[in-house]
Design a protein around this motif. Sequence first.
Motif, PDB file in Angstrom:
ATOM      1  N   CYS A  14       0.839  -1.201   0.000  1.00 24.34           N
ATOM      2  CA  CYS A  14       0.000   0.000   0.000  1.00 24.34           C
ATOM      3  C   CYS A  14       0.872   1.249   0.000  1.00 24.34           C
ATOM      4  O   CYS A  14       1.694   1.437   0.904  1.00 24.34           O
ATOM      5  N   PHE A  15       0.664   2.095  -1.006  1.00 22.59           N
ATOM      6  CA  PHE A  15       1.275   3.413  -1.046  1.00 22.59           C
ATOM      7  C   PHE A  15       0.156   4.436  -0.881  1.00 22.59           C
ATOM      8  O   PHE A  15      -0.796   4.449  -1.671  1.00 22.59           O
ATOM      9  N   GLN A  16       0.257   5.273   0.137  1.00 21.05           N
ATOM     10  CA  GLN A  16      -0.709   6.334   0.388  1.00 21.05           C
ATOM     11  C   GLN A  16       0.061   7.651   0.500  1.00 21.05           C
ATOM     12  O   GLN A  16       0.466   8.056   1.582  1.00 21.05           O
ATOM     13  N   LEU A  17       0.264   8.286  -0.654  1.00 23.69           N
ATOM     14  CA  LEU A  17       1.135   9.453  -0.726  1.00 23.69           C
ATOM     15  C   LEU A  17       0.341  10.694  -1.097  1.00 23.69           C
ATOM     16  O   LEU A  17      -0.866  10.648  -1.306  1.00 23.69           O
ATOM     17  N   LEU A  18       1.056  11.807  -1.202  1.00 28.10           N
ATOM     18  CA  LEU A  18       0.410  13.070  -1.524  1.00 28.10           C
ATOM     19  C   LEU A  18       0.204  13.230  -3.024  1.00 28.10           C
ATOM     20  O   LEU A  18      -0.875  13.597  -3.473  1.00 28.10           O
ATOM     21  N   LYS A  55      -2.448  -1.201  -3.255  1.00 32.19           N
ATOM     22  CA  LYS A  55      -2.984   0.156  -3.189  1.00 32.19           C
ATOM     23  C   LYS A  55      -1.933   1.135  -3.671  1.00 32.19           C
ATOM     24  O   LYS A  55      -0.850   1.237  -3.096  1.00 32.19           O
ATOM     25  N   LEU A  56      -2.262   1.852  -4.733  1.00 33.09           N
ATOM     26  CA  LEU A  56      -1.425   2.945  -5.215  1.00 33.09           C
ATOM     27  C   LEU A  56      -2.330   4.164  -5.262  1.00 33.09           C
ATOM     28  O   LEU A  56      -2.973   4.441  -6.272  1.00 33.09           O
ATOM     29  N   GLN A  57      -2.392   4.893  -4.141  1.00 35.68           N
ATOM     30  CA  GLN A  57      -3.335   5.993  -4.003  1.00 35.68           C
ATOM     31  C   GLN A  57      -2.610   7.273  -3.593  1.00 35.68           C
ATOM     32  O   GLN A  57      -1.571   7.238  -2.935  1.00 35.68           O
ATOM     33  N   ALA A  76       0.428 -11.395 -10.397  1.00 35.75           N
ATOM     34  CA  ALA A  76      -0.216 -11.354  -9.086  1.00 35.75           C
ATOM     35  C   ALA A  76      -1.547 -12.099  -9.157  1.00 35.75           C
ATOM     36  O   ALA A  76      -2.621 -11.500  -9.089  1.00 35.75           O
ATOM     37  N   PRO A  77      -1.532 -13.419  -9.288  1.00 38.77           N
ATOM     38  CA  PRO A  77      -2.768 -14.188  -9.486  1.00 38.77           C
ATOM     39  C   PRO A  77      -3.687 -14.224  -8.274  1.00 38.77           C
ATOM     40  O   PRO A  77      -4.882 -14.507  -8.425  1.00 38.77           O
ATOM     41  N   ALA A  78      -3.164 -13.944  -7.073  1.00 39.91           N
ATOM     42  CA  ALA A  78      -3.980 -14.013  -5.854  1.00 39.91           C
ATOM     43  C   ALA A  78      -4.593 -12.673  -5.477  1.00 39.91           C
ATOM     44  O   ALA A  78      -5.258 -12.563  -4.437  1.00 39.91           O
ATOM     45  N   LEU A  79      -4.421 -11.649  -6.313  1.00 43.82           N
ATOM     46  CA  LEU A  79      -4.870 -10.302  -5.974  1.00 43.82           C
ATOM     47  C   LEU A  79      -6.390 -10.250  -5.839  1.00 43.82           C
ATOM     48  O   LEU A  79      -7.128 -10.600  -6.757  1.00 43.82           O
ATOM     49  N   ARG A  80      -6.860  -9.797  -4.668  1.00 44.55           N
ATOM     50  CA  ARG A  80      -8.302  -9.704  -4.395  1.00 44.55           C
ATOM     51  C   ARG A  80      -8.784  -8.263  -4.303  1.00 44.55           C
ATOM     52  O   ARG A  80      -9.931  -7.978  -4.635  1.00 44.55           O
ATOM     53  N   ARG A  81      -7.935  -7.348  -3.862  1.00 49.30           N
ATOM     54  CA  ARG A  81      -8.342  -5.959  -3.659  1.00 49.30           C
ATOM     55  C   ARG A  81      -7.349  -5.051  -4.379  1.00 49.30           C
ATOM     56  O   ARG A  81      -6.153  -5.055  -4.074  1.00 49.30           O
ATOM     57  N   LEU A  82      -7.865  -4.273  -5.336  1.00 50.03           N
ATOM     58  CA  LEU A  82      -7.015  -3.429  -6.163  1.00 50.03           C
ATOM     59  C   LEU A  82      -7.491  -1.986  -6.078  1.00 50.03           C
ATOM     60  O   LEU A  82      -8.630  -1.667  -6.427  1.00 50.03           O
ATOM     61  N   PHE A  83      -6.617  -1.092  -5.599  1.00 51.09           N
ATOM     62  CA  PHE A  83      -6.912   0.328  -5.457  1.00 51.09           C
ATOM     63  C   PHE A  83      -5.848   1.099  -6.239  1.00 51.09           C
ATOM     64  O   PHE A  83      -4.678   1.103  -5.844  1.00 51.09           O
ATOM     65  N   LEU A  84      -6.241   1.714  -7.331  1.00 48.93           N
ATOM     66  CA  LEU A  84      -5.279   2.411  -8.182  1.00 48.93           C
ATOM     67  C   LEU A  84      -5.691   3.860  -8.386  1.00 48.93           C
ATOM     68  O   LEU A  84      -6.883   4.165  -8.466  1.00 48.93           O
ATOM     69  N   LEU A 103      -9.985 -11.201  -8.281  1.00 50.67           N
ATOM     70  CA  LEU A 103     -10.302  -9.826  -7.896  1.00 50.67           C
ATOM     71  C   LEU A 103     -11.739  -9.698  -7.401  1.00 50.67           C
ATOM     72  O   LEU A 103     -12.686 -10.084  -8.082  1.00 50.67           O
ATOM     73  N   GLU A 104     -11.891  -9.144  -6.190  1.00 49.93           N
ATOM     74  CA  GLU A 104     -13.200  -8.955  -5.573  1.00 49.93           C
ATOM     75  C   GLU A 104     -13.572  -7.481  -5.435  1.00 49.93           C
ATOM     76  O   GLU A 104     -14.753  -7.145  -5.392  1.00 49.93           O
ATOM     77  N   GLU A 105     -12.573  -6.603  -5.335  1.00 52.21           N
ATOM     78  CA  GLU A 105     -12.831  -5.182  -5.107  1.00 52.21           C
ATOM     79  C   GLU A 105     -11.924  -4.345  -5.992  1.00 52.21           C
ATOM     80  O   GLU A 105     -10.703  -4.553  -6.017  1.00 52.21           O
ATOM     81  N   LEU A 106     -12.526  -3.407  -6.718  1.00 51.71           N
ATOM     82  CA  LEU A 106     -11.783  -2.528  -7.611  1.00 51.71           C
ATOM     83  C   LEU A 106     -12.118  -1.082  -7.281  1.00 51.71           C
ATOM     84  O   LEU A 106     -13.285  -0.704  -7.226  1.00 51.71           O
ATOM     85  N   SER A 107     -11.086  -0.273  -7.047  1.00 58.76           N
ATOM     86  CA  SER A 107     -11.268   1.133  -6.728  1.00 58.76           C
ATOM     87  C   SER A 107     -10.335   1.966  -7.603  1.00 58.76           C
ATOM     88  O   SER A 107      -9.148   1.655  -7.728  1.00 58.76           O
ATOM     89  N   VAL A 108     -10.876   3.020  -8.218  1.00 62.15           N
ATOM     90  CA  VAL A 108     -10.099   3.935  -9.040  1.00 62.15           C
ATOM     91  C   VAL A 108     -10.340   5.344  -8.503  1.00 62.15           C
ATOM     92  O   VAL A 108     -11.492   5.749  -8.307  1.00 62.15           O
ATOM     93  N   SER A 109      -9.270   6.102  -8.279  1.00 58.61           N
ATOM     94  CA  SER A 109      -9.430   7.426  -7.666  1.00 58.61           C
ATOM     95  C   SER A 109      -8.390   8.399  -8.209  1.00 58.61           C
ATOM     96  O   SER A 109      -7.364   8.005  -8.772  1.00 58.61           O
ATOM     97  N   ARG A 110      -8.681   9.687  -8.057  1.00 55.37           N
ATOM     98  CA  ARG A 110      -7.754  10.780  -8.325  1.00 55.37           C
ATOM     99  C   ARG A 110      -7.274  10.803  -9.788  1.00 55.37           C
ATOM    100  O   ARG A 110      -6.217  10.273 -10.122  1.00 55.37           O
ATOM    101  N   TYR A 111      -8.084  11.430 -10.608  1.00 56.81           N
ATOM    102  CA  TYR A 111      -7.677  11.647 -11.995  1.00 56.81           C
ATOM    103  C   TYR A 111      -8.284  12.960 -12.442  1.00 56.81           C
ATOM    104  O   TYR A 111      -9.497  13.153 -12.393  1.00 56.81           O
ATOM    105  N   SER A 112      -7.409  13.871 -12.895  1.00 56.05           N
ATOM    106  CA  SER A 112      -7.875  15.216 -13.202  1.00 56.05           C
ATOM    107  C   SER A 112      -8.328  15.388 -14.637  1.00 56.05           C
ATOM    108  O   SER A 112      -8.929  16.402 -14.984  1.00 56.05           O
ATOM    109  N   GLY A 113      -8.047  14.394 -15.517  1.00 59.65           N
ATOM    110  CA  GLY A 113      -8.448  14.517 -16.909  1.00 59.65           C
ATOM    111  C   GLY A 113      -7.626  15.542 -17.648  1.00 59.65           C
ATOM    112  O   GLY A 113      -6.685  16.132 -17.115  1.00 59.65           O
TER     113      GLY A 113
END
Length: 412
Positions: free
Chosen positions: A186-190, A212-214, A237-245, A265-275
Amino acid sequence: MNTQRPLVCATAGSCHSSSSKGQASHDEKPQFIGVREPRNIRMFHHRDLGYPRRINNKVLPPELLLMIFEHVYADSMLNGEWIPCSSQSHATQFPFAPAAVCKTWRDVLELVPKFWTRIIINLDTTKLSDVDEYLHLSQKLAFEITITRDQQIVAHSRTNSDDEGPRAAAVMARIALHIHRCRSLCFQLLRSSSLPALRHLNLRAPLLQRLKLQCGIDDGEHPLVGSEVPERWNFYAPALRRLFLNGRNFRDACALHWAERLPSLEELSVSRYSGGKHPTGELHLHDVLLVVDRLHRRFGNLQMLALQDISFDGILTRQGGYDIQIESVSLQSINLSTARAIFMSKSGPAPRLVHIKHEYAPIWHIRLTQADTLVLEGPFTSMSEAISIWDGSCLSIRNCPSFNDRTIPGPD
């Protein structure tokens, strides 16, 4: 013959005499016996009086310390996994907190590799030598690692974090040597530019279950990211269940056709994109819905989709609809036209749980029918129109001043 009685000072649980003869019962109350000259008494302050007391940690044998640490470790675990905790600082977390008490405690903790299988790295306070030591202490066991920032420092220097990227890269270089036994990364950076670039993670991580790369803000690409996709790329990463990018890394996952090849994969989250039409590629809502569709058709394990703070470069949904039959959808700070497109382009039943969080936006034009549980959070407008077309069984309204007794009409 000296008939002077010995001076005795007794505190709770013990009795000490200047003649060292005898010891009182542990049930005795604090008292002074045979005091002849009170001015010579050396007072021992009782802890109930609020005076500080120095604790001598050396009186605890290593065997007892080990038993105590085993209990603390057990309390930190649930079903064989570390209980989620605040990762902003390891100062209050096990094993870092007790290890900081004294060298004796740390020496005992270092004897047990499983104590060091949750590693928290604060880029503002943790030395690179500490990272190497923590990874070494876990020996060959599977571990989880979180790389974060000190939030107080970040709050006072949001515009002065130029060294965040190099520090994060230095830590990632050390983790890469042990990635084969990493279970959670998990990376939770600025800044988005400080996150590891997914297209450069040519690694085999057979145990990895959570990635997590958030980031807090989208400020651009990682310096290593170019306009071309690497010719040889295999992040296994065949065992990956939770992906936060973050949005940029998810865009790369789509270009590399990687996210849709995750069978667990059971949970997918995508965040922070300014377009904004970036030279290294664009991110469309179509990319997200296509990944969800293919994951459902191939494996059927995906249960949750979360989108947060994303300004897509385009919608580009297809006419046939996407098979996005998942349990829950969470949309936070998403353009309402994007939310509408998601529900209009789906095929099959609606998600059982829909959570929408926004500020000052109408929602009456979003098709929310068939969702069993609807959670609306924020000062929405046109609340009554939205509720009138919803036919589920559980409604939750949070932080919405416009919601009152008149919003839901009573029976005629």
